[in-house]
Design an enzyme around this catalytic site. Structure first.
Site, mmCIF file in Angstrom:
data_model
loop_
_atom_site.group_PDB
_atom_site.id
_atom_site.type_symbol
_atom_site.label_atom_id
_atom_site.label_comp_id
_atom_site.label_asym_id
_atom_site.label_seq_id
_atom_site.Cartn_x
_atom_site.Cartn_y
_atom_site.Cartn_z
ATOM 1 N N LYS A 184 0.806 -1.219 0.000
ATOM 2 C CA LYS A 184 0.000 0.000 0.000
ATOM 3 C C LYS A 184 0.850 1.286 0.000
ATOM 4 O O LYS A 184 2.058 1.230 0.205
ATOM 5 C CB LYS A 184 -0.945 -0.016 1.200
ATOM 6 C CG LYS A 184 -1.977 -1.148 1.121
ATOM 7 C CD LYS A 184 -2.880 -1.013 -0.100
ATOM 8 C CE LYS A 184 -4.100 -1.902 -0.048
ATOM 9 N NZ LYS A 184 -3.840 -3.323 -0.315
HETATM 10 C C1 LIG Z 1 -9.994 -2.288 -1.573
HETATM 11 C C2 LIG Z 1 -9.389 -3.070 -0.445
HETATM 12 N N1 LIG Z 1 -10.062 -3.169 0.709
HETATM 13 C C3 LIG Z 1 -9.559 -3.836 1.764
HETATM 14 C C4 LIG Z 1 -8.328 -4.446 1.700
HETATM 15 C C5 LIG Z 1 -7.838 -5.210 2.896
HETATM 16 O O1 LIG Z 1 -6.700 -4.629 3.435
HETATM 17 P P1 LIG Z 1 -5.861 -5.400 4.570
HETATM 18 O O2 LIG Z 1 -4.997 -6.388 3.868
HETATM 19 O O3 LIG Z 1 -5.066 -4.307 5.235
HETATM 20 O O4 LIG Z 1 -6.833 -6.023 5.493
HETATM 21 C C6 LIG Z 1 -7.580 -4.363 0.537
HETATM 22 C C7 LIG Z 1 -6.263 -5.016 0.464
HETATM 23 O O5 LIG Z 1 -5.665 -5.275 -0.496
HETATM 24 C C8 LIG Z 1 -8.114 -3.658 -0.577
HETATM 25 O O6 LIG Z 1 -7.445 -3.563 -1.726
#
Ligand SMILES: Cc1ncc(COP(=O)(O)O)c(C=O)c1O
Length: 385
Positions: A184
């Site tokens: 990210k």
């Molecule tokens: C649009 C979106 N929402 C939620 C997430 C979930 O993030 P995390 O891995 O920090 O839980 C991601 C992760 O790639 C994402 O791309």
């Protein structure tokens, strides 16, 4: 052709991050502690957020955003099929029913008109996803939510930092969930942040750590107490100081990282538009994208190869790619449970089938960017219809 493989999105880690983590290791405080609290405060100050809670993922932040606002069994939550599994998974975890609606073709964000059409007596919330870092049409979405008394949760996994009509995403009182996953814009390896109204954050503080009362993390300090209450059966969603040390260093260079992302986007636009084979990402007036992704969409009939073959051709030229996203309604669980067929959401389906995301991160050199453009141009030359 490039000699070594260009990975899709390696982390942008410098000595500051390494020193921060080592400092935490030497301090003896490795789990939730003073750095986590400082990271929450600095992050909230950067955004102008009313309150913030650091957690171990965006998924956790989304889940807390729902359950700490009373979303549960019997409720419907409207969201987009063009997202990562986590956005929809948390609706299932809350015991609510996801209601998918189609997207807008240019930004690939949820279509407010489709949201409006999907509202029923059981609708309690909308989760919008700022796809690729481009803000959703928040004025329209907020108006629909205000009219029907719905909670508007924002999945801002890609949207740090992004602005909608001058306001930073995460600066308002809606629950907003950020991701600090390894790929990210700001990373803590794994991690996330929930921002929003102070009363909701107060509830999330309890829910995110076993249901313990507010300052339970202090129980190992001189000022803390061994005694605690359990107010609910909570979760284990806390961030560690090792992660927060990374986050503090990353936050300090966020603007610099965004500027580099923008410069790369400008190079890509310039090099790829003349190829006349792709729909390139847009930035709508009044919006400032966080430019987490650079999605290329293959134009119908422009090339004599499929999207999947295009990915393989790029790989053969040592360029890493990804796909954002495989549409949610095409996964077996959701097909089985809700009987979805691909064309239920024709725009999401079409975009999901023709999108490729190419490398976009601050560590790319101009030569790397040129290599990507050159590889794409070479494929277009070889396979033009
Ligand atoms: C649009 C979106 N929402 C939620 C997430 C979930 O993030 P995390 O891995 O920090 O839980 C991601 C992760 O790639 C994402 O791309």
């Amino acid at each position: 052709m490039r000699e070594n493989f260009l990975p899709f999105s390696p982390p942008y880690i410098g000595e500051e991050e390494i020193e921060g983590v080592v400092d935490s290791l030497r301090s003896g405080w490795i789990t939730t502690g003073p750095k986590t609290k400082r990271f929450e405060a600095d992050f909230a100050a950067y955004l102008g957020a009313p309150a913030a809670l650091a957690v171990n993922s965006c998924t956790a932040a989304l889940h807390l955003g729902l359950i700490c606002n009373g979303i549960g069994p019997g409720d419907e939550v409207i969201t987009t099929p063009l997202t990562f599994a986590a956005t929809v998974g948390v609706i299932e975890h809350a015991g609510a029913t996801p209601v998918l609606v189609d997207i807008e073709p240019d930004t690939m964000n949820i279509d407010p008109a489709a949201v409006r059409a999907a509202v029923t007596d059981r609708t309690k919330a909308v989760i919008c996803v700022h796809y690729g870092g481009h803000p959703c049409e928040m004025d329209d979405l907020q108006a629909i939510c205000d009219e029907h008394d719905l909670l508007l949760v924002e999945d801002a996994a890609h949207a740090i930092p992004a602005r909608y009509r001058g306001r930073l995403i995460g600066s308002g009182s809606n629950p907003v969930a950020f991701s600090f996953y390894a790929t990210k814009n700001l990373t803590t390896a794994e991690g996330g942040m929930l921002t929003g109204a102070p009363e909701m954050i107060d509830e999330a503080i309890v829910a995110h750590l076993h249901g313990m009362n507010r300052d339970a993390w202090k129980r190992g300090t001189k000022s803390g107490s061994w005694r605690y209450d359990i107010a609910m059966p909570g979760f284990k969603y806390n961030m560690t100081d090792l992660q927060a040390a990374l986050g503090l260093a990353q936050l300090a260079k966020l603007e610099h990282m965004l500027a580099r992302r923008r410069a790369i986007v400008a190079r890509y636009d310039q090099g790829l538009a003349p190829l006349d084979a792709f729909d390139l990402p847009v930035e709508r007036e009044g919006c400032e994208s966080a430019w987490h992704l650079y999605p290329l969409r293959l134009r119908d009939g422009a090339l004599k190869l499929t999207r999947d073959e295009f990915i393989e051709e790029l790989r053969a030229r040592n360029i890493g790619t990804s796909v954002h996203f495989i549409a949610i309604h095409t996964f077996s669980y959701y097909r089985r449970k809700y009987g979805f067929v691909p064309n239920d959401f024709p725009i999401a389906h079409r975009e999901s089938e023709r999108v490729v995301t190419i490398p976009l991160h601050p560590g790319l050199s101009n030569e790397d960017v040129n290599d990507v453009i050159e590889a794409v141009a070479d494929i277009v030359k070889k396979f033009r219809a």
